[in-house]
Design a protein around this motif. Structure first.
Motif, PDB file in Angstrom:
ATOM      1  N   LEU A 251       0.966  -1.209  -0.113  1.00  0.00           N
ATOM      2  CA  LEU A 251      -0.043   0.027   0.044  1.00  0.00           C
ATOM      3  C   LEU A 251       0.987   1.263  -0.127  1.00  0.00           C
ATOM      4  O   LEU A 251       1.792   1.374   0.980  1.00  0.00           O
ATOM      5  CB  LEU A 251      -0.940  -0.031   1.218  1.00  0.00           C
ATOM      6  N   ILE A 252       0.634   2.247  -0.946  1.00  0.00           N
ATOM      7  CA  ILE A 252       1.314   3.385  -0.967  1.00  0.00           C
ATOM      8  C   ILE A 252       0.564   4.236  -0.276  1.00  0.00           C
ATOM      9  O   ILE A 252      -0.495   4.708  -1.103  1.00  0.00           O
ATOM     10  CB  ILE A 252       1.746   3.737  -2.641  1.00  0.00           C
ATOM     11  N   PRO A 253       0.862   4.980   0.791  1.00  0.00           N
ATOM     12  CA  PRO A 253       0.180   5.849   1.415  1.00  0.00           C
ATOM     13  C   PRO A 253      -0.064   7.293   0.923  1.00  0.00           C
ATOM     14  O   PRO A 253       0.974   7.838   0.555  1.00  0.00           O
ATOM     15  CB  PRO A 253       0.664   5.793   2.952  1.00  0.00           C
ATOM     16  N   CYS A 254      -1.106   7.741   0.965  1.00  0.00           N
ATOM     17  CA  CYS A 254      -1.401   9.094   0.286  1.00  0.00           C
ATOM     18  C   CYS A 254      -2.638   9.757   1.117  1.00  0.00           C
ATOM     19  O   CYS A 254      -3.769   9.052   1.521  1.00  0.00           O
ATOM     20  CB  CYS A 254      -1.665   8.901  -0.888  1.00  0.00           C
ATOM     21  N   ARG A 255      -2.685  11.107   1.399  1.00  0.00           N
ATOM     22  CA  ARG A 255      -3.543  11.774   1.728  1.00  0.00           C
ATOM     23  C   ARG A 255      -3.623  13.225   0.938  1.00  0.00           C
ATOM     24  O   ARG A 255      -2.645  14.052   0.815  1.00  0.00           O
ATOM     25  CB  ARG A 255      -3.688  12.034   3.421  1.00  0.00           C
ATOM     26  N   TYR A 256      -5.085  13.696   0.620  1.00  0.00           N
ATOM     27  CA  TYR A 256      -5.121  14.753  -0.130  1.00  0.00           C
ATOM     28  C   TYR A 256      -6.008  15.834   0.876  1.00  0.00           C
ATOM     29  O   TYR A 256      -6.825  15.257   1.473  1.00  0.00           O
ATOM     30  CB  TYR A 256      -5.446  14.667  -1.405  1.00  0.00           C
ATOM     31  N   SER A 257      -5.915  16.910   0.489  1.00  0.00           N
ATOM     32  CA  SER A 257      -6.884  18.020   1.219  1.00  0.00           C
ATOM     33  C   SER A 257      -6.994  19.088   0.441  1.00  0.00           C
ATOM     34  O   SER A 257      -6.233  19.765  -0.440  1.00  0.00           O
ATOM     35  CB  SER A 257      -6.133  18.527   2.600  1.00  0.00           C
ATOM     36  N   HIS A 258      -8.237  20.034   0.643  1.00  0.00           N
ATOM     37  CA  HIS A 258      -8.460  20.978  -0.109  1.00  0.00           C
ATOM     38  C   HIS A 258      -9.431  21.956   0.870  1.00  0.00           C
ATOM     39  O   HIS A 258      -9.988  21.547   1.922  1.00  0.00           O
ATOM     40  CB  HIS A 258      -9.287  20.824  -1.486  1.00  0.00           C
ATOM     41  N   PRO A 259      -9.971  23.250   0.600  1.00  0.00           N
ATOM     42  CA  PRO A 259     -10.775  23.962   1.354  1.00  0.00           C
ATOM     43  C   PRO A 259     -11.930  23.691   1.228  1.00  0.00           C
ATOM     44  O   PRO A 259     -12.477  22.939   0.274  1.00  0.00           O
ATOM     45  CB  PRO A 259     -10.609  25.462   0.466  1.00  0.00           C
ATOM     46  N   ILE A 260     -12.777  23.812   2.308  1.00  0.00           N
ATOM     47  CA  ILE A 260     -13.977  23.093   2.626  1.00  0.00           C
ATOM     48  C   ILE A 260     -15.126  23.519   1.619  1.00  0.00           C
ATOM     49  O   ILE A 260     -16.159  22.965   1.246  1.00  0.00           O
ATOM     50  CB  ILE A 260     -14.607  23.235   4.085  1.00  0.00           C
ATOM     51  N   SER A 261     -14.812  24.558   0.800  1.00  0.00           N
ATOM     52  CA  SER A 261     -15.875  24.997   0.048  1.00  0.00           C
ATOM     53  C   SER A 261     -15.683  24.423  -1.220  1.00  0.00           C
ATOM     54  O   SER A 261     -16.354  24.627  -2.456  1.00  0.00           O
ATOM     55  CB  SER A 261     -15.552  26.736  -0.155  1.00  0.00           C
ATOM     56  N   GLU A 262     -14.620  23.669  -1.772  1.00  0.00           N
ATOM     57  CA  GLU A 262     -14.414  22.971  -2.961  1.00  0.00           C
ATOM     58  C   GLU A 262     -14.789  21.207  -2.815  1.00  0.00           C
ATOM     59  O   GLU A 262     -14.693  20.721  -1.609  1.00  0.00           O
ATOM     60  CB  GLU A 262     -13.126  23.102  -3.249  1.00  0.00           C
ATOM     61  N   ARG A 263     -14.674  20.714  -3.920  1.00  0.00           N
ATOM     62  CA  ARG A 263     -14.924  19.331  -3.950  1.00  0.00           C
ATOM     63  C   ARG A 263     -14.145  18.540  -5.005  1.00  0.00           C
ATOM     64  O   ARG A 263     -13.544  19.211  -5.962  1.00  0.00           O
ATOM     65  CB  ARG A 263     -16.581  18.916  -4.362  1.00  0.00           C
ATOM     66  N   LEU A 264     -13.612  17.601  -4.549  1.00  0.00           N
ATOM     67  CA  LEU A 264     -12.701  16.654  -5.636  1.00  0.00           C
ATOM     68  C   LEU A 264     -13.402  16.397  -6.938  1.00  0.00           C
ATOM     69  O   LEU A 264     -14.493  16.251  -6.884  1.00  0.00           O
ATOM     70  CB  LEU A 264     -12.375  15.384  -4.958  1.00  0.00           C
ATOM     71  N   HIS A 265     -12.792  16.817  -8.095  1.00  0.00           N
ATOM     72  CA  HIS A 265     -13.215  16.720  -9.262  1.00  0.00           C
ATOM     73  C   HIS A 265     -12.303  15.275  -9.989  1.00  0.00           C
ATOM     74  O   HIS A 265     -13.191  14.441 -10.374  1.00  0.00           O
ATOM     75  CB  HIS A 265     -12.876  18.058 -10.136  1.00  0.00           C
ATOM     76  N   THR A 266     -11.068  15.431 -10.048  1.00  0.00           N
ATOM     77  CA  THR A 266     -10.459  14.344 -10.503  1.00  0.00           C
ATOM     78  C   THR A 266      -9.246  13.927  -9.740  1.00  0.00           C
ATOM     79  O   THR A 266      -8.761  14.846  -8.964  1.00  0.00           O
ATOM     80  CB  THR A 266     -10.010  14.454 -11.859  1.00  0.00           C
ATOM     81  N   GLY A 267      -8.716  12.795  -9.737  1.00  0.00           N
ATOM     82  CA  GLY A 267      -7.735  12.299  -8.895  1.00  0.00           C
ATOM     83  C   GLY A 267      -6.941  11.434  -9.925  1.00  0.00           C
ATOM     84  O   GLY A 267      -7.675  10.270 -10.341  1.00  0.00           O
ATOM     85  N   GLU A 268      -5.649  11.280  -9.854  1.00  0.00           N
ATOM     86  CA  GLU A 268      -4.598  10.477 -10.696  1.00  0.00           C
ATOM     87  C   GLU A 268      -3.437  10.036  -9.959  1.00  0.00           C
ATOM     88  O   GLU A 268      -2.625  11.073  -9.512  1.00  0.00           O
ATOM     89  CB  GLU A 268      -4.745  10.967 -12.190  1.00  0.00           C
ATOM     90  N   TRP A 269      -3.087   8.763 -10.242  1.00  0.00           N
ATOM     91  CA  TRP A 269      -1.645   8.541  -9.694  1.00  0.00           C
ATOM     92  C   TRP A 269      -0.693   8.326 -10.867  1.00  0.00           C
ATOM     93  O   TRP A 269      -1.153   8.154 -11.937  1.00  0.00           O
ATOM     94  CB  TRP A 269      -1.657   7.061  -9.051  1.00  0.00           C
ATOM     95  N   LEU A 270       0.505   9.160 -10.787  1.00  0.00           N
ATOM     96  CA  LEU A 270       1.507   9.012 -11.666  1.00  0.00           C
ATOM     97  C   LEU A 270       2.823   8.248 -11.333  1.00  0.00           C
ATOM     98  O   LEU A 270       3.095   8.400 -10.385  1.00  0.00           O
ATOM     99  CB  LEU A 270       1.597  10.396 -12.136  1.00  0.00           C
ATOM    100  N   TYR A 271       3.166   7.469 -12.420  1.00  0.00           N
ATOM    101  CA  TYR A 271       4.648   6.953 -12.013  1.00  0.00           C
ATOM    102  C   TYR A 271       5.218   7.329 -12.965  1.00  0.00           C
ATOM    103  O   TYR A 271       5.212   7.501 -14.429  1.00  0.00           O
ATOM    104  CB  TYR A 271       4.391   5.222 -12.341  1.00  0.00           C
ATOM    105  N   GLN A 272       6.697   7.992 -12.632  1.00  0.00           N
ATOM    106  CA  GLN A 272       7.331   8.740 -13.587  1.00  0.00           C
ATOM    107  C   GLN A 272       6.683   9.592 -14.468  1.00  0.00           C
ATOM    108  O   GLN A 272       7.093   9.805 -15.605  1.00  0.00           O
ATOM    109  CB  GLN A 272       8.448   7.793 -14.302  1.00  0.00           C
TER     110      GLN A 272
END
Length: 391
Positions: free
Chosen positions: A43-64
């Motif tokens: 498991l490669i650990p990760c945590r993201y955060s943003h202001p409470i007024s916004e919502r996640l639109h897209t998320g992507e893992w990148l290798y190199q």
């Protein structure tokens, strides 16, 4: 031992409680570098955060810097479903059947419904993949009895769960060590010859390489010599260290110290210490080094000392004090002598005066005895005759 499921649960808890109430766009990792065992799931650990007024639109893992979802190398081996919260969530990546080619840097990038910018962590997580390959670190060439021999199993130690390393010699368990991938044989023995391999607990099916070592016989002590600290002038009262140096394979097992060709030794360690040197401890010293192949004696070295300056000063002070005391005594004696002499002289003068008075008194007596009237009655007759004539 910490099991993978327990450890991963701890990671999830940590991720869920990190970065809350953030007012910034951020991607965080609890570690920046991971070591993963080949053919395992991690498991490669990760945590993201943003202001409470916004919502996640897209998320992507990148290798190199390339999307993992589009890379056929990762097809069917990755799982990623970011959790969505008011201020962010978990973005960890599950990677199965880890391969050597997976080694590299992974990044997570996301975008919100308000911002068109991709937010990420510039450092990302560096992934290193290890196996159970055995490598000889030292010595690199010829191995002699008594040398230090160091084995390494794999290129790194796993980050998620520390394994127990199991070392085998000629197929039999030779040594086990939890959390350390290094095996030291110091000193190596002739009976240590053989084929060495290693495995990791929990990864017994992992292919392992092996290394065969040959050990050549050692030799008796050589170049045996003696060193003295301090190397310069030694003053009485100093601490002196004599060290016996020798090259031997296997290493020297016994040291012996001798003084002035005495039969019995005065020490049995590599370093012989005289804590407070004095004239009674000086002389000629030599050492003897011995292992199972033989022994060798060093040359004799003379150990001498110089008188302690403080002792000389004390003696000098004593001499000065003695001179002063003697001078005082002498002066007192002279004064007493002069006083006694004066008293004697005064006594003699007094006696002389008494004798002088006595002499005067004696003279008066003599004069009285010379008085003619006192000498004879005839003087009265003559005197009477003189008076008659005058008339």
């Amino acid at each position: 031992m910490v099991y993978p499921a327990v450890f991963q649960s701890l990671i999830w808890i940590c991720l869920m409680t990190t970065g809350l109430q953030s007012q910034h766009h951020e991607v965080t990792h609890i570690i920046s570098k991971m070591c993963v065992v080949r053919q395992s799931t991690t498991l490669i650990p990760c945590r993201y955060s943003h202001p409470i007024s916004e919502r996640l639109h897209t998320g992507e893992w990148l290798y190199q810097r390339s999307p993992v979802s589009l890379d056929p190398v990762f097809k069917g081996r990755v799982e990623f479903t970011p959790s969505v919260g008011d201020e962010g969530g978990n973005c960890s990546l599950l990677l199965r059947d880890v391969r050597n080619s997976d080694a590299g840097v992974f990044h997570f990038a996301f975008r919100t419904d308000v911002s068109a910018q991709n937010w990420t962590n510039s450092s990302g997580i560096s992934l290193e993949v290890t196996g159970a390959e055995v490598e000889v670190i030292y010595p690199p060439d010829v191995l002699t009895e008594g040398d230090l021999l160091v084995f390494i199993c794999g290129s790194c130690i796993p980050s998620i769960v520390l394994p127990t390393y199991i070392w085998r010699k000629d197929g039999r368990v030779f040594h086990q060590d939890y959390g350390s991938n290094q095996l030291d044989l110091d000193p190596v023995r002739l009976e240590d010859e053989g084929r060495f391999s290693c495995t990791l607990s929990g990864h017994e099916g992992l292919n392992s390489s092996s290394v065969t070592i040959n050990v050549r016989p050692g030799h008796s002590p050589e170049n045996t010599s003696l060193s003295i600290i301090p190397s310069g002038e030694i003053v009485e009262g100093d601490m002196v260290k004599l060290t016996c140096n020798s090259v031997a394979r296997p290493p020297v097992q016994n040291y012996s110290w001798f003084k002035d060709n005495q039969i019995s030794s005065v020490g049995s360690e590599q370093t012989y210490i005289i804590f407070s040197i004095n004239s009674g401890l000086v002389g000629w010293f030599y050492c003897m080094a011995q292992n199972k192949y033989g022994s060798q004696r060093s040359d004799s070295v003379s150990l001498s000392v110089k008188g302690n300056g403080s002792v000389v000063n004390v003696v000098a002070v004593g001499v000065i004090l003695a001179v002063v005391v003697t001078s005082v005594i002498l002066m007192v004696a002279i004064v007493m002598f002069l006083r006694r002499k004066k008293r004697t002289s005064e006594g003699q003068n007094s006696k002389g005066q008494q004798q002088h008075h006595r002499k005067i008194e004696s003279c008066d007596g003599i004069y009285m005895t010379l008085d003619p009237r006192a000498l004879s009655s005839d003087y009265d007759t003559l005197d009477n005759m003189k008076i008659s004539r005058e008339n």
